[in-house]
Every structure is written in structure tokens, then in C-alpha cells.
Scaffold this active site. Structure first.
Site, PDB file in Angstrom:
ATOM      1  N   ASN A   1       0.845  -1.190   0.000  1.00  0.00           N
ATOM      2  CA  ASN A   1       0.000   0.000   0.000  1.00  0.00           C
ATOM      3  C   ASN A   1       0.890   1.252   0.000  1.00  0.00           C
ATOM      4  O   ASN A   1       1.599   1.515   0.968  1.00  0.00           O
ATOM      5  CB  ASN A   1      -0.902  -0.070   1.245  1.00  0.00           C
ATOM      6  CG  ASN A   1      -1.840   1.110   1.368  1.00  0.00           C
ATOM      7  OD1 ASN A   1      -1.449   2.236   1.147  1.00  0.00           O
ATOM      8  ND2 ASN A   1      -3.080   0.832   1.735  1.00  0.00           N
TER       9      ASN A   1
ATOM     10  N   ASP B   1      -0.927  -4.177   9.672  1.00  0.00           N
ATOM     11  CA  ASP B   1      -2.284  -4.531   9.274  1.00  0.00           C
ATOM     12  C   ASP B   1      -3.205  -3.557   9.990  1.00  0.00           C
ATOM     13  O   ASP B   1      -3.061  -3.329  11.200  1.00  0.00           O
ATOM     14  CB  ASP B   1      -2.647  -5.979   9.625  1.00  0.00           C
ATOM     15  CG  ASP B   1      -3.847  -6.432   8.797  1.00  0.00           C
ATOM     16  OD1 ASP B   1      -3.704  -6.548   7.561  1.00  0.00           O
ATOM     17  OD2 ASP B   1      -4.935  -6.626   9.362  1.00  0.00           O
ATOM     18  N   SER B   2      -4.105  -2.968   9.241  1.00  0.00           N
ATOM     19  CA  SER B   2      -4.896  -1.889   9.802  1.00  0.00           C
ATOM     20  C   SER B   2      -6.277  -1.877   9.180  1.00  0.00           C
ATOM     21  O   SER B   2      -6.534  -2.561   8.195  1.00  0.00           O
ATOM     22  CB  SER B   2      -4.187  -0.557   9.563  1.00  0.00           C
ATOM     23  OG  SER B   2      -3.743  -0.469   8.219  1.00  0.00           O
TER      24      SER B   2
ATOM     25  N   GLY C   1      -7.297   5.781   1.424  1.00  0.00           N
ATOM     26  CA  GLY C   1      -8.345   4.947   2.012  1.00  0.00           C
ATOM     27  C   GLY C   1      -9.548   5.753   2.496  1.00  0.00           C
ATOM     28  O   GLY C   1     -10.099   6.581   1.782  1.00  0.00           O
ATOM     29  N   TYR C   2      -9.929   5.516   3.742  1.00  0.00           N
ATOM     30  CA  TYR C   2     -11.132   6.130   4.311  1.00  0.00           C
ATOM     31  C   TYR C   2     -10.843   7.508   4.926  1.00  0.00           C
ATOM     32  O   TYR C   2     -11.719   8.087   5.574  1.00  0.00           O
ATOM     33  CB  TYR C   2     -11.721   5.206   5.393  1.00  0.00           C
ATOM     34  CG  TYR C   2     -12.120   3.833   4.886  1.00  0.00           C
ATOM     35  CD1 TYR C   2     -13.391   3.592   4.361  1.00  0.00           C
ATOM     36  CD2 TYR C   2     -11.226   2.760   4.920  1.00  0.00           C
ATOM     37  CE1 TYR C   2     -13.760   2.328   3.898  1.00  0.00           C
ATOM     38  CE2 TYR C   2     -11.583   1.498   4.469  1.00  0.00           C
ATOM     39  CZ  TYR C   2     -12.841   1.291   3.954  1.00  0.00           C
ATOM     40  OH  TYR C   2     -13.201   0.036   3.499  1.00  0.00           O
ATOM     41  N   ASP C   3      -9.640   8.042   4.747  1.00  0.00           N
ATOM     42  CA  ASP C   3      -9.265   9.312   5.382  1.00  0.00           C
ATOM     43  C   ASP C   3     -10.263  10.452   5.145  1.00  0.00           C
ATOM     44  O   ASP C   3     -10.559  11.214   6.074  1.00  0.00           O
ATOM     45  CB  ASP C   3      -7.869   9.764   4.914  1.00  0.00           C
ATOM     46  CG  ASP C   3      -6.764   9.007   5.631  1.00  0.00           C
ATOM     47  OD1 ASP C   3      -7.038   8.355   6.650  1.00  0.00           O
ATOM     48  OD2 ASP C   3      -5.608   9.072   5.161  1.00  0.00           O
TER      49      ASP C   3
HETATM   50  P1  ITT Z   1      -0.834  -4.320   2.695  1.00  0.00           P
HETATM   51  O1  ITT Z   1      -1.582  -5.531   3.190  1.00  0.00           O
HETATM   52  O2  ITT Z   1       0.027  -4.645   1.524  1.00  0.00           O
HETATM   53  O3  ITT Z   1      -0.101  -3.587   3.782  1.00  0.00           O
HETATM   54  P2  ITT Z   1      -3.497  -3.206   2.344  1.00  0.00           P
HETATM   55  O4  ITT Z   1      -4.014  -1.901   1.820  1.00  0.00           O
HETATM   56  O5  ITT Z   1      -4.170  -4.450   1.820  1.00  0.00           O
HETATM   57  O6  ITT Z   1      -1.916  -3.256   2.091  1.00  0.00           O
HETATM   58  P3  ITT Z   1      -4.530  -3.845   4.949  1.00  0.00           P
HETATM   59  O7  ITT Z   1      -4.860  -5.235   4.590  1.00  0.00           O
HETATM   60  O8  ITT Z   1      -3.911  -3.571   6.276  1.00  0.00           O
HETATM   61  O9  ITT Z   1      -3.550  -3.173   3.902  1.00  0.00           O
HETATM   62  O10 ITT Z   1      -5.865  -2.991   4.774  1.00  0.00           O
HETATM   63  C1  ITT Z   1      -5.931  -1.749   5.320  1.00  0.00           C
HETATM   64  C2  ITT Z   1      -7.094  -0.993   4.699  1.00  0.00           C
HETATM   65  O11 ITT Z   1      -7.712  -0.222   5.746  1.00  0.00           O
HETATM   66  C3  ITT Z   1      -6.563   0.005   3.683  1.00  0.00           C
HETATM   67  O12 ITT Z   1      -6.573  -0.519   2.377  1.00  0.00           O
HETATM   68  C4  ITT Z   1      -7.530   1.177   3.876  1.00  0.00           C
HETATM   69  O13 ITT Z   1      -8.699   0.943   3.109  1.00  0.00           O
HETATM   70  C5  ITT Z   1      -7.875   1.102   5.353  1.00  0.00           C
HETATM   71  N1  ITT Z   1      -6.940   1.950   6.145  1.00  0.00           N
HETATM   72  C6  ITT Z   1      -5.935   1.531   6.971  1.00  0.00           C
HETATM   73  N2  ITT Z   1      -5.275   2.573   7.469  1.00  0.00           N
HETATM   74  C7  ITT Z   1      -5.830   3.669   6.946  1.00  0.00           C
HETATM   75  C8  ITT Z   1      -5.568   5.037   7.055  1.00  0.00           C
HETATM   76  O14 ITT Z   1      -4.558   5.507   7.788  1.00  0.00           O
HETATM   77  N3  ITT Z   1      -6.352   5.888   6.382  1.00  0.00           N
HETATM   78  C9  ITT Z   1      -7.364   5.443   5.627  1.00  0.00           C
HETATM   79  N4  ITT Z   1      -7.668   4.165   5.428  1.00  0.00           N
HETATM   80  C10 ITT Z   1      -6.911   3.265   6.092  1.00  0.00           C
END
Ligand code: ITT
Length: 229
Positions: free
Chosen positions: A28, A87-88, A170-172
């Protein structure tokens, strides 16, 4: 204190020594930019994944902590380098914690941020502000030759009725951070790093890593520590 790698597997406080190389196991780009900022000045050199990598099939866990460790372990085994992963996701109270660990797949695999945000706003349509409470959660993990560690943290807010701001990812744009009365997408990069779930979790992880000798103790009782989930 700066982390510095002595070449023997030990960290020391000597800024003359070269920075420790750590693989950053995320695909990401938004996270990459934020983590480079959060970890800057901590004496680590972050190496990115190649564009062909994917993390989606690795994330089979049910919690943020499990998934962060799965990603970090996978890329540690592949690279042999100490590896950190994030993971977030977003947990919305009125949706009983959804989209949660499924945040990146909320609108289906291959959907973009706009589609995810639209789906979320539709799910909360007509709900008043007091029923729009949410939190971002981040699990920050490191895996190295001697063990593994994961730290969990969060940022609380309210889901806006419509998007505001153009920064972040993302959802920011729909996440209102009430103390500053701004959405996360209206914050500068350094403001977001200061208050976000990711900033909080990775600063704590970096502080733990900075303690003398921590990362070179294979028998550490600190192998896995989660603060919540
Ligand atoms: P990696 O697994 O490769 O790290 P990913 O985008 O798939 O990338 P995650 O599985 O952790 O990562 O999914 C996290 C999602 O949650 C991310 O795609 C966003 O949609 C949301 N998210 C997480 N942190 C965020 C942030 O700081 N601001 C906005 N949206 C966020």
C-alpha cells in the site's frame, strides 16, 4: 535515542554506525509514505517490496495482529531481513466493527478507495452523528532472527456525511478527527503521523526496538505481545 545496527545483530546508540536495514512488507503506497515519515530519524533504512508482490492471499487471520504477523513472517522468510508489517483498518460502531480486518476488501477485490468510501457512506446513510463513531486500528509487527513482536494502537473519530480533504488514502476523507475538527484527509502528513493509529503503533514499536539488546535475544519472553484486539 537513535537505533543503529552494529553488524553483530545488536542495536546500539551510536549514530556513527550504519542504519539497520528493515524490509517494509506492505504493497500500500499510502502506508509506505506514512511509515517512511514515522520511522525517519530512528536509524533504520526501510526497504520496500517490489511492485509485483501481493499481500492479499497472506492475510488469512481473524485479527489485525495475526495478519500483521503473517505478513511480516512471510516476507522475513523470503528475504532473511528483519521485516516490519502493518495490518490496519476501520471499525465502525454502528456496523458492529465492520469493515474491520476486511477494510481493504470492503467493496470487493479490485475496488478502489472511492468505491469503499461510497459503500461505507451508503451503509451509514441517515444515521445521526452520535451513531457514526468509529476507530482506525493498526497492528505494527516486526519479525527478525530472534523472534517477533506486535503492538496495537488506535485513533478514534466519527464518520462524516460526505468526504472532506484530499490528503492521505483509504477512508481518510470521511474520518473526522474531532480534537482538530478535521478529517484525516485534511491533515498534513506530519499532523496525521502525530495522531493516527499508525503513528501511535509504530512509534511504540520503534521505542521498544530502541531498547538496548532487545532485537538480539532469541530466548526473549517478549516474543509476542499484543495490547488488545
Ligand atoms: P498491505 O496488506 O500490503 O499492507 P493493504 O491496503 O491491503 O496493504 P490492509 O490489509 O492492512 O492493507 O488494509 C488496510 C485498509 O484499511 C486500507 O486498504 C484502507 O482501506 C484502510 N486503512 C488503513 N489505514 C488507513 C488510514 O490511515 N487511512 C485510511 N484508510 C486506512
Amino acid at each position: 535515542m537513535q537505533l543503529a545496527y552494529t553488524g553483530t545483530g545488536r542495536f546500539g546508540a551510536h549514530d556513527k554506525l550504519r542504519a539497520m536495514r528493515i524490509l517494509l512488507a506492505t504493497t500500500n503506497r499510502g502506508k509506505v509514505a506514512e511509515l517512511r515519515q514515522i520511522m525517519s530519524g530512528k536509524g533504520v533504512e526501510l526497504i520496500g517490496l517490489s511492485d509485483s508482490e501481493t499481500t492479499e492471499p497472506i492475510e488469512t487471520g481473524e485479527t489485525f495482529s495475526e495478519n500483521a504477523l503473517l505478513k511480516a513472517n512471510h516476507y522475513y522468510r523470503k528475504s532473511g531481513l528483519p521485516t516490519i508489517a502493518d495490518d490496519s483498518g476501520l471499525e465502525v460502531e454502528a456496523l458492529k466493527g465492520a469493515p474491520g480486518v476486511h477494510s481493504s476488501r470492503y467493496a470487493g477485490v479490485g475496488a478502489d478507495d472511492g468505491a469503499r468510501v461510497s459503500k461505507l457512506l451508503e451503509a451509514l446513510r441517515d444515521l445521526p452523528n452520535h451513531r457514526r463513531r468509529a476507530r482506525f486500528v493498526c497492528a505494527a509487527a516486526i519479525v527478525w532472527g530472534g523472534g517477533q513482536k506486535v503492538v496495537l494502537d488506535e485513533a478514534q473519530g466519527v464518520i462524516l456525511q460526505k468526504p472532506r480533504g484530499h490528503n492521505g488514502f483509504g477512508y481518510d476523507p470521511v474520518f473526522l478527527y474531532e480534537p482538530l475538527n478535521k478529517s484525516f484527509a485534511e491533515l498534513t502528513a506530519s499532523e496525521k503521523a502525530e495522531v493516527s493509529h499508525r503513528g501511535r503503533a509504530f512509534r511504540r514499536l520503534a521505542a521498544w526496538m530502541g531498547q538496548p539488546g532487545v532485537l538480539d535475544t532469541p530466548s526473549s519472553t517478549d516474543r509476542i505481545v499484543t495490547t488488545a484486539d
